[in-house]
Design a protein around this motif. Structure first.
Motif, PDB file in Angstrom:
ATOM      1  N   CYS A  81       0.800  -1.234   0.000  1.00  7.50           N
ATOM      2  CA  CYS A  81       0.000   0.000   0.000  1.00  7.50           C
ATOM      3  C   CYS A  81       0.830   1.280   0.000  1.00  7.50           C
ATOM      4  O   CYS A  81       0.484   2.250   0.683  1.00  7.50           O
ATOM      5  N   ALA A  82       1.899   1.310  -0.820  1.00  8.64           N
ATOM      6  CA  ALA A  82       2.758   2.488  -0.907  1.00  8.64           C
ATOM      7  C   ALA A  82       1.969   3.762  -1.204  1.00  8.64           C
ATOM      8  O   ALA A  82       2.313   4.839  -0.725  1.00  8.64           O
ATOM      9  N   ARG A  83       0.875   3.636  -1.996  1.00  9.51           N
ATOM     10  CA  ARG A  83       0.125   4.827  -2.405  1.00  9.51           C
ATOM     11  C   ARG A  83      -1.339   4.714  -1.975  1.00  9.51           C
ATOM     12  O   ARG A  83      -2.259   4.956  -2.739  1.00  9.51           O
ATOM     13  N   PHE A  84      -1.525   4.347  -0.703  1.00 10.43           N
ATOM     14  CA  PHE A  84      -2.878   4.098  -0.183  1.00 10.43           C
ATOM     15  C   PHE A  84      -3.748   5.347  -0.211  1.00 10.43           C
ATOM     16  O   PHE A  84      -4.959   5.255  -0.423  1.00 10.43           O
ATOM     17  N   ALA A  85      -3.148   6.524  -0.007  1.00  7.99           N
ATOM     18  CA  ALA A  85      -3.957   7.745   0.060  1.00  7.99           C
ATOM     19  C   ALA A  85      -4.427   8.144  -1.344  1.00  7.99           C
ATOM     20  O   ALA A  85      -5.581   8.529  -1.537  1.00  7.99           O
ATOM     21  N   GLU A  86      -3.513   8.026  -2.320  1.00  7.25           N
ATOM     22  CA  GLU A  86      -3.906   8.326  -3.707  1.00  7.25           C
ATOM     23  C   GLU A  86      -5.019   7.366  -4.132  1.00  7.25           C
ATOM     24  O   GLU A  86      -6.012   7.769  -4.740  1.00  7.25           O
ATOM     25  N   ASN A  87      -4.882   6.073  -3.769  1.00  2.00           N
ATOM     26  CA  ASN A  87      -5.924   5.107  -4.124  1.00  2.00           C
ATOM     27  C   ASN A  87      -7.264   5.473  -3.468  1.00  2.00           C
ATOM     28  O   ASN A  87      -8.322   5.447  -4.100  1.00  2.00           O
ATOM     29  N   SER A  88      -7.199   5.842  -2.189  1.00  5.51           N
ATOM     30  CA  SER A  88      -8.434   6.167  -1.456  1.00  5.51           C
ATOM     31  C   SER A  88      -9.110   7.396  -2.067  1.00  5.51           C
ATOM     32  O   SER A  88     -10.341   7.471  -2.143  1.00  5.51           O
ATOM     33  N   TYR A  89      -8.305   8.343  -2.524  1.00  6.63           N
ATOM     34  CA  TYR A  89      -8.889   9.550  -3.114  1.00  6.63           C
ATOM     35  C   TYR A  89      -9.566   9.235  -4.457  1.00  6.63           C
ATOM     36  O   TYR A  89     -10.643   9.767  -4.761  1.00  6.63           O
ATOM     37  N   PHE A  90      -8.965   8.352  -5.235  1.00  5.90           N
ATOM     38  CA  PHE A  90      -9.609   7.945  -6.494  1.00  5.90           C
ATOM     39  C   PHE A  90     -10.944   7.245  -6.215  1.00  5.90           C
ATOM     40  O   PHE A  90     -11.899   7.394  -6.973  1.00  5.90           O
ATOM     41  N   ILE A  91     -11.017   6.477  -5.133  1.00  7.34           N
ATOM     42  CA  ILE A  91     -12.292   5.837  -4.769  1.00  7.34           C
ATOM     43  C   ILE A  91     -13.326   6.920  -4.463  1.00  7.34           C
ATOM     44  O   ILE A  91     -14.458   6.874  -4.943  1.00  7.34           O
ATOM     45  N   LYS A  92     -12.910   7.914  -3.706  1.00  9.03           N
ATOM     46  CA  LYS A  92     -13.839   9.006  -3.374  1.00  9.03           C
ATOM     47  C   LYS A  92     -14.349   9.709  -4.638  1.00  9.03           C
ATOM     48  O   LYS A  92     -15.535  10.001  -4.770  1.00  9.03           O
ATOM     49  N   LYS A  93     -13.435   9.948  -5.577  1.00  8.39           N
ATOM     50  CA  LYS A  93     -13.808  10.705  -6.770  1.00  8.39           C
ATOM     51  C   LYS A  93     -14.561   9.880  -7.812  1.00  8.39           C
ATOM     52  O   LYS A  93     -15.346  10.421  -8.570  1.00  8.39           O
ATOM     53  N   HIS A  94     -14.281   8.586  -7.880  1.00  6.49           N
ATOM     54  CA  HIS A  94     -14.777   7.823  -9.032  1.00  6.49           C
ATOM     55  C   HIS A  94     -15.657   6.629  -8.692  1.00  6.49           C
ATOM     56  O   HIS A  94     -16.186   5.996  -9.598  1.00  6.49           O
TER      57      HIS A  94
END
Ligand code: PLP
Length: 459
Positions: A217-230
């Protein structure tokens, strides 16, 4: 894509500056020749804008620098470790936290503990070090990315192919699969995200077969934000709540905190399994350091604890993901074909399409990377047949699936103006692209040749 994207506003101001070297064209030409056309061999002093990687290249905040002074360097039970541990427990929802100095050590410790030779490790797509550590322990890395038709408009192209996973487990037997890994975001697939639905489904399959699911999960925050947006249903949830929900579905996580830790070094393993934590901790003490520092200084743990909170700020994530999309649209405007949609940490240019006159065995990605450096001193990285192809010396050439050049974007480091500067110069490269020459390898090592090989231009 194709539509113009506006420059995002940076939600910070600059308190400390670091001069970067401006070099004239003659100096750049001399430097790239000295480096034998391999950009890894350039000194950073010879680079104006460095987009080689987003790993460990982040800028820290004033708050993190203040934390550095607060770092508790006690060997055991340091206050900084407790702060790190509490923060990781809260976001990643797992009780047992083992610090490590970077992601690949976390991988090595996990696989050394649970993987037996001949066993399989499925992943939506292994990152290079995850693959290498699996192989190093005698395991067999299996990539099961979802196949997405480019025109489908589907955003979550980082997903695991859950049906293929189920079939794979039935074929090979759950007893031969000690762990299943979900990489968020999917680094090797352009930094594109995994949807919550896919996390849930993958977790359901893992647990039906009694196999633990770990996040890389190196980029867990970027992934979580994409979930929020898309992803429908998540618009009004906070990014932190989304991250927490995601990790609830897993049994463990390993992280290279050099990305979404917003620091320059660090990592960890988290698990819900006390017995596994105990076994991994023994090895951690043997190879990294005592259980409450794991190869890091107290000040690093302090900076990371603050970084994990800052990286979840939604104004930051909006700026971050928009800046990636912005650079993508600028490069498209300059006439460079890019991989769309853009992901969380980099823009990928399709050099194969851009330079049709250079065949894969003459490394069009490397030609483009060299041309961009010559033009404006930007350092990028070829992700194509030089990095992932096979052959050389007597062996037959096998190309990589695609000839890409990656422009990785360090977090909070370069301004929109830097990216506009790159795009202006990329347009000059586009104008003279038919004059770009192919490359050949002069000498190469057996493994990971792209790091150290010498190259020359053909013709
Ligand atoms: C960077 C990275 C790693 C390896 O981490 P290091 O900190 O470089 O050792 C592992 N997995 C993913 C997905 C990464 O991006």
């Amino acid at each position: 894509m194709g539509e113009k994207i506006k420059a995002p506003v940076e939600p910070f101001r600059i308190k400390s500056v670091e001069p970067i070297p401006t070099l004239d064209a003659a100096t750049r030409e001399a430097k790239i020749r000295e480096a034998q056309f391999n950009l890894f061999k350039l000194d950073a002093e010879s680079v104006f804008i460095d987009l080689l990687t987003d790993s460990g290249t982040n800028a820290m905040s004033a708050h993190q620098w203040a934390g550095i002074m607060e770092g508790d360097e006690s060997y055991a039970g340091a206050r900084s470790f407790r702060r790190f541990e509490n923060t990781v427990q809260e976001i990643f929802r797992m009780p047992y936290i083992l610090p490590a100095h970077q992601g690949r050590v976390a991988e090595n410790i996990l696989f050394s503990t649970i993987l037996k030779p001949g066993q399989f490790v499925p992943n939506n797509t292994h990152f290079d070090t995850t693959r290498a550590n699996t192989l190093h322990k005698g395991g067999i890395p299996i990539d099961l990315p979802v196949a997405v038709d480019g025109s489908s408009g589907e955003y979550f192209r980082g997903n695991m192919d859950v049906l293929a996973l189920e079939k794979f487990i039935e074929d090979k037997g759950a007893e031969n699969i000690p762990v299943i890994i979900l990489t968020v975001t999917n680094n090797s697939v352009g930094g594109l995200p995994v949807s919550m639905e896919n996390v849930r489904q993958t977790s359901e399959v893992c647990h039906r077969f009694g196999i633990p699911m770990f996040f890389d999960c190196a980029r867990f925050a970027e992934n979580s934000y994409f979930i929020k947006k898309h992803e429908p249903g998540y618009e009004s949830r906070s990014v932190k709540e989304i991250a927490q929900e995601m990790f609830e579905y897993g049994d463990g996580a390993m992280m290279s905190a050099k990305k979404d830790g917003l620091a320059n070094i660090g990592g960890f393993i988290a698990t819900k399994d006390l017995e596994l934590a105990r076994r991994m901790r023994e090895l951690l003490i043997l190879v990294e350091g005592y259980a409450t520092y794991g190869g890091l200084a107290g000040r690093d743990l302090e900076a990371l604890a603050i970084g994990f909170e800052e990286v979840l700020a939604e104004d930051y994530l909006e700026y971050r993901t928009s800046q990636v999309a912005y650079l993508g649209s600028l490069l498209e405007g300059a006439g460079l074909p890019i991989v769309t949609p853009t992901g969380g940490h980099a823009v990928f240019v399709d050099a194969g399409e851009f330079l049709p006159h250079i065949p894969a065995e003459q490394f069009p990605g490397q030609s483009l990377a060299v041309a961009l450096y010559r033009e404006c001193g930007v350092r990028t990285v070829e992700i194509g047949s030089l990095m992932f192809g096979e052959g050389g010396d007597d062996a037959e050439f096998v190309p990589a699936p695609r000839e890409l050049v990656r422009l990785a974007m360090p977090r909070r480091v370069y301004t929109n103006t830097h990216y506009e500067f790159i795009a202006e110069h990329a347009a000059n490269v586009a104008k003279k692209k038919s004059s770009l020459k192919g490359m050949k390898i002069l000498s190469q090592p057996k493994l990971l040749r792209h790091f150290i090989c010498d190259l020359a231009e053909i013709g």
